[in-house]
Design a protein around this motif. Structure first.
Motif, PDB file in Angstrom:
ATOM      1  N   LEU A 160     -31.342  23.217  17.338  1.00 31.38           N
ATOM      2  CA  LEU A 160     -31.984  22.373  18.335  1.00 31.38           C
ATOM      3  C   LEU A 160     -31.963  23.049  19.705  1.00 31.38           C
ATOM      4  O   LEU A 160     -30.968  23.671  20.092  1.00 31.38           O
ATOM      5  CB  LEU A 160     -31.270  21.023  18.426  1.00 31.38           C
ATOM      6  N   THR A 161     -33.060  22.898  20.441  1.00 30.47           N
ATOM      7  CA  THR A 161     -33.093  23.384  21.813  1.00 30.47           C
ATOM      8  C   THR A 161     -32.250  22.456  22.692  1.00 30.47           C
ATOM      9  O   THR A 161     -31.931  21.330  22.283  1.00 30.47           O
ATOM     10  CB  THR A 161     -34.532  23.419  22.346  1.00 30.47           C
ATOM     11  N   PRO A 162     -31.884  22.892  23.901  1.00 30.47           N
ATOM     12  CA  PRO A 162     -31.132  21.997  24.784  1.00 30.47           C
ATOM     13  C   PRO A 162     -31.828  20.663  25.025  1.00 30.47           C
ATOM     14  O   PRO A 162     -31.188  19.604  25.041  1.00 30.47           O
ATOM     15  CB  PRO A 162     -31.004  22.812  26.072  1.00 30.47           C
ATOM     16  N   VAL A 174     -32.513  14.713  23.617  1.00 33.50           N
ATOM     17  CA  VAL A 174     -33.267  13.641  22.962  1.00 33.50           C
ATOM     18  C   VAL A 174     -32.467  13.085  21.791  1.00 33.50           C
ATOM     19  O   VAL A 174     -32.404  11.864  21.585  1.00 33.50           O
ATOM     20  CB  VAL A 174     -34.647  14.154  22.495  1.00 33.50           C
ATOM     21  N   LEU A 175     -31.835  13.963  21.014  1.00 33.84           N
ATOM     22  CA  LEU A 175     -31.025  13.512  19.886  1.00 33.84           C
ATOM     23  C   LEU A 175     -29.893  12.617  20.355  1.00 33.84           C
ATOM     24  O   LEU A 175     -29.620  11.575  19.749  1.00 33.84           O
ATOM     25  CB  LEU A 175     -30.468  14.707  19.121  1.00 33.84           C
ATOM     26  N   ASP A 176     -29.216  12.996  21.429  1.00 33.11           N
ATOM     27  CA  ASP A 176     -28.111  12.187  21.933  1.00 33.11           C
ATOM     28  C   ASP A 176     -28.581  10.777  22.282  1.00 33.11           C
ATOM     29  O   ASP A 176     -27.880   9.790  22.009  1.00 33.11           O
ATOM     30  CB  ASP A 176     -27.485  12.850  23.158  1.00 33.11           C
ATOM     31  N   LEU A 177     -29.767  10.670  22.886  1.00 33.15           N
ATOM     32  CA  LEU A 177     -30.300   9.352  23.238  1.00 33.15           C
ATOM     33  C   LEU A 177     -30.748   8.594  21.992  1.00 33.15           C
ATOM     34  O   LEU A 177     -30.557   7.379  21.889  1.00 33.15           O
ATOM     35  CB  LEU A 177     -31.460   9.502  24.219  1.00 33.15           C
ATOM     36  N   LEU A 178     -31.333   9.315  21.058  1.00 37.62           N
ATOM     37  CA  LEU A 178     -31.751   8.689  19.795  1.00 37.62           C
ATOM     38  C   LEU A 178     -30.543   8.110  19.069  1.00 37.62           C
ATOM     39  O   LEU A 178     -30.601   7.012  18.498  1.00 37.62           O
ATOM     40  CB  LEU A 178     -32.463   9.743  18.948  1.00 37.62           C
ATOM     41  N   GLY A 212     -29.486   4.752  19.929  1.00 38.03           N
ATOM     42  CA  GLY A 212     -30.385   3.674  19.546  1.00 38.03           C
ATOM     43  C   GLY A 212     -31.545   3.462  20.492  1.00 38.03           C
ATOM     44  O   GLY A 212     -32.228   2.438  20.407  1.00 38.03           O
ATOM     45  N   LEU A 213     -31.802   4.421  21.397  1.00 36.68           N
ATOM     46  CA  LEU A 213     -32.896   4.250  22.345  1.00 36.68           C
ATOM     47  C   LEU A 213     -34.245   4.440  21.651  1.00 36.68           C
ATOM     48  O   LEU A 213     -34.392   5.308  20.773  1.00 36.68           O
ATOM     49  CB  LEU A 213     -32.779   5.243  23.509  1.00 36.68           C
ATOM     50  N   SER A 214     -35.214   3.641  22.045  1.00 39.27           N
ATOM     51  CA  SER A 214     -36.580   3.786  21.545  1.00 39.27           C
ATOM     52  C   SER A 214     -37.268   4.925  22.285  1.00 39.27           C
ATOM     53  O   SER A 214     -36.770   5.439  23.294  1.00 39.27           O
ATOM     54  CB  SER A 214     -37.353   2.482  21.754  1.00 39.27           C
ATOM     55  N   ASN A 215     -38.466   5.318  21.822  1.00 37.86           N
ATOM     56  CA  ASN A 215     -39.204   6.384  22.505  1.00 37.86           C
ATOM     57  C   ASN A 215     -39.491   6.044  23.971  1.00 37.86           C
ATOM     58  O   ASN A 215     -39.295   6.897  24.845  1.00 37.86           O
ATOM     59  CB  ASN A 215     -40.502   6.684  21.759  1.00 37.86           C
ATOM     60  N   PRO A 216     -39.971   4.837  24.306  1.00 39.96           N
ATOM     61  CA  PRO A 216     -40.182   4.521  25.724  1.00 39.96           C
ATOM     62  C   PRO A 216     -38.915   4.625  26.551  1.00 39.96           C
ATOM     63  O   PRO A 216     -38.942   5.068  27.705  1.00 39.96           O
ATOM     64  CB  PRO A 216     -40.726   3.083  25.685  1.00 39.96           C
ATOM     65  N   GLU A 217     -37.774   4.226  25.969  1.00 39.05           N
ATOM     66  CA  GLU A 217     -36.506   4.328  26.696  1.00 39.05           C
ATOM     67  C   GLU A 217     -36.108   5.788  26.901  1.00 39.05           C
ATOM     68  O   GLU A 217     -35.570   6.161  27.951  1.00 39.05           O
ATOM     69  CB  GLU A 217     -35.416   3.560  25.940  1.00 39.05           C
ATOM     70  N   ILE A 218     -36.371   6.628  25.903  1.00 43.70           N
ATOM     71  CA  ILE A 218     -36.097   8.057  26.038  1.00 43.70           C
ATOM     72  C   ILE A 218     -36.982   8.666  27.128  1.00 43.70           C
ATOM     73  O   ILE A 218     -36.528   9.471  27.945  1.00 43.70           O
ATOM     74  CB  ILE A 218     -36.316   8.783  24.694  1.00 43.70           C
ATOM     75  N   CYS A 219     -38.252   8.250  27.142  1.00 43.32           N
ATOM     76  CA  CYS A 219     -39.176   8.738  28.172  1.00 43.32           C
ATOM     77  C   CYS A 219     -38.666   8.396  29.568  1.00 43.32           C
ATOM     78  O   CYS A 219     -38.683   9.244  30.478  1.00 43.32           O
ATOM     79  CB  CYS A 219     -40.567   8.132  27.980  1.00 43.32           C
ATOM     80  N   ALA A 220     -38.229   7.162  29.753  1.00 41.73           N
ATOM     81  CA  ALA A 220     -37.745   6.724  31.060  1.00 41.73           C
ATOM     82  C   ALA A 220     -36.481   7.459  31.463  1.00 41.73           C
ATOM     83  O   ALA A 220     -36.296   7.821  32.629  1.00 41.73           O
ATOM     84  CB  ALA A 220     -37.501   5.213  31.043  1.00 41.73           C
ATOM     85  N   ARG A 221     -35.603   7.715  30.506  1.00 42.35           N
ATOM     86  CA  ARG A 221     -34.333   8.371  30.818  1.00 42.35           C
ATOM     87  C   ARG A 221     -34.531   9.845  31.177  1.00 42.35           C
ATOM     88  O   ARG A 221     -33.861  10.364  32.075  1.00 42.35           O
ATOM     89  CB  ARG A 221     -33.395   8.244  29.625  1.00 42.35           C
ATOM     90  N   LEU A 222     -35.455  10.527  30.474  1.00 40.09           N
ATOM     91  CA  LEU A 222     -35.631  11.971  30.665  1.00 40.09           C
ATOM     92  C   LEU A 222     -36.861  12.328  31.498  1.00 40.09           C
ATOM     93  O   LEU A 222     -37.122  13.509  31.719  1.00 40.09           O
ATOM     94  CB  LEU A 222     -35.722  12.669  29.303  1.00 40.09           C
ATOM     95  N   PHE A 223     -37.611  11.309  31.923  1.00 41.12           N
ATOM     96  CA  PHE A 223     -38.818  11.532  32.727  1.00 41.12           C
ATOM     97  C   PHE A 223     -39.821  12.437  31.994  1.00 41.12           C
ATOM     98  O   PHE A 223     -40.316  13.432  32.539  1.00 41.12           O
ATOM     99  CB  PHE A 223     -38.466  12.134  34.101  1.00 41.12           C
ATOM    100  N   ILE A 224     -40.090  12.085  30.738  1.00 38.82           N
ATOM    101  CA  ILE A 224     -41.059  12.826  29.943  1.00 38.82           C
ATOM    102  C   ILE A 224     -42.115  11.857  29.429  1.00 38.82           C
ATOM    103  O   ILE A 224     -41.930  10.642  29.445  1.00 38.82           O
ATOM    104  CB  ILE A 224     -40.388  13.558  28.761  1.00 38.82           C
ATOM    105  N   ILE A 275     -36.899  17.325  15.825  1.00 43.01           N
ATOM    106  CA  ILE A 275     -35.492  17.055  15.506  1.00 43.01           C
ATOM    107  C   ILE A 275     -35.358  16.621  14.046  1.00 43.01           C
ATOM    108  O   ILE A 275     -34.494  17.109  13.314  1.00 43.01           O
ATOM    109  CB  ILE A 275     -34.927  15.979  16.451  1.00 43.01           C
ATOM    110  N   LEU A 276     -36.217  15.694  13.625  1.00 44.96           N
ATOM    111  CA  LEU A 276     -36.151  15.214  12.239  1.00 44.96           C
ATOM    112  C   LEU A 276     -36.377  16.357  11.267  1.00 44.96           C
ATOM    113  O   LEU A 276     -35.698  16.461  10.241  1.00 44.96           O
ATOM    114  CB  LEU A 276     -37.196  14.115  12.020  1.00 44.96           C
ATOM    115  N   GLN A 277     -37.336  17.225  11.588  1.00 41.73           N
ATOM    116  CA  GLN A 277     -37.629  18.366  10.705  1.00 41.73           C
ATOM    117  C   GLN A 277     -36.440  19.316  10.624  1.00 41.73           C
ATOM    118  O   GLN A 277     -36.053  19.749   9.532  1.00 41.73           O
ATOM    119  CB  GLN A 277     -38.862  19.106  11.209  1.00 41.73           C
TER     120      GLN A 277
END
Length: 220
Positions: free
Chosen positions: A155-157, A162-166, A169-181, A193-195
């Motif tokens: 995994l890249t940094p 993203v894995l740590d947030l996943l 239990g964070l959803s994709n929108p929550e991950i977006c808000a946390r990482l500004f992506i 990550i799944l792959q």
């Protein structure tokens, strides 16, 4: 058009689910099973995209049926239907390879929508499901520490972030808000990550993370 197999030991429930799904123009019900063993057999013969699986059934329960289907027919994804909510049965079914769950008293449009989500290759992405799995691990932590799997080093940094947030239990929108992506970027990271971890969906990724010691559950 998703092809669906309905597995439930109550004929009335099967009839109701069939009527719900046959009302959808883009869904085809290809068969019904009255127990888990019959469900496994019919999956091998009919090759459905989605199996609507009850948990408590005679001959072979839904958890073991799910485990056998996930192992022998990974293209057929299992959506658990339960009256028991987020309990140990659902937790064990997710560990066995289910792609999500729905309560039997959910609205017809929610059940139909869940079938489409699972048929598209996604898990049923309700954050409550992921968090329930996390809580279950917190109640039953591993007996011994695990060495982090080699796949983690691939995994890249950013993917690790993203894995740590996943895993929280964070959803994709929550991950977006946390990482500004963007949403597209989050989806790309999750897919990679799944792959790399060799898991089918984010719920399975959470289970993988806890069982392999990537994260340690906190107090219940």
């Amino acid at each position: 058009m998703p092809r669906v197999l309905i597995a439930d030991d109550q004929a009335l429930v099967r009839v109701g689910l069939r009527k719900i799904l046959e009302f959808e123009p883009d869904t085809e019900v290809v068969g019904e099973a009255g127990d888990g063993a019959d469900a496994v057999r019919l999956v091998g013969r009919l090759q459905p995209d989605v199996v609507l699986m009850d948990i408590r059934m005679p001959v072979l329960d839904g958890i073991e049926a799910t485990r056998r289907i996930a192992a022998a027919h990974p293209h057929s994804r299992v959506l658990i239907l339960t009256t028991f909510g987020l309990d140990g049965y659902v937790y064990e079914a997710l560990r066995a390879g289910a792609s999500g769950f729905m309560l039997k008293d959910a609205a017809p449009e929610e059940i139909a929508g869940a079938v489409r989500i699972v048929a598209s290759g996604e898990a049923l992405l309700a954050p409550a499901v992921t968090r329930a799995v996390i809580e279950e691990f917190a109640r039953h932590p591993p007996h011994a520490p695990h060495t982090p799997p080699a796949a983690l080093a691939e995994l890249t940094p950013r993917e690790r972030e993203v894995l740590d947030l996943l895993l929280q239990g964070l959803s994709n929108p929550e991950i977006c808000a946390r990482l500004f992506i963007s949403d597209a970027t989050a989806k790309t990271h999750v897919a990679r990550i799944l792959q790399k971890l060799g898991v089918r969906d984010r719920v399975q990724a959470v289970i993988y993370g806890y069982e392999n010691g990537i994260v340690v559950p906190g107090p219940p």
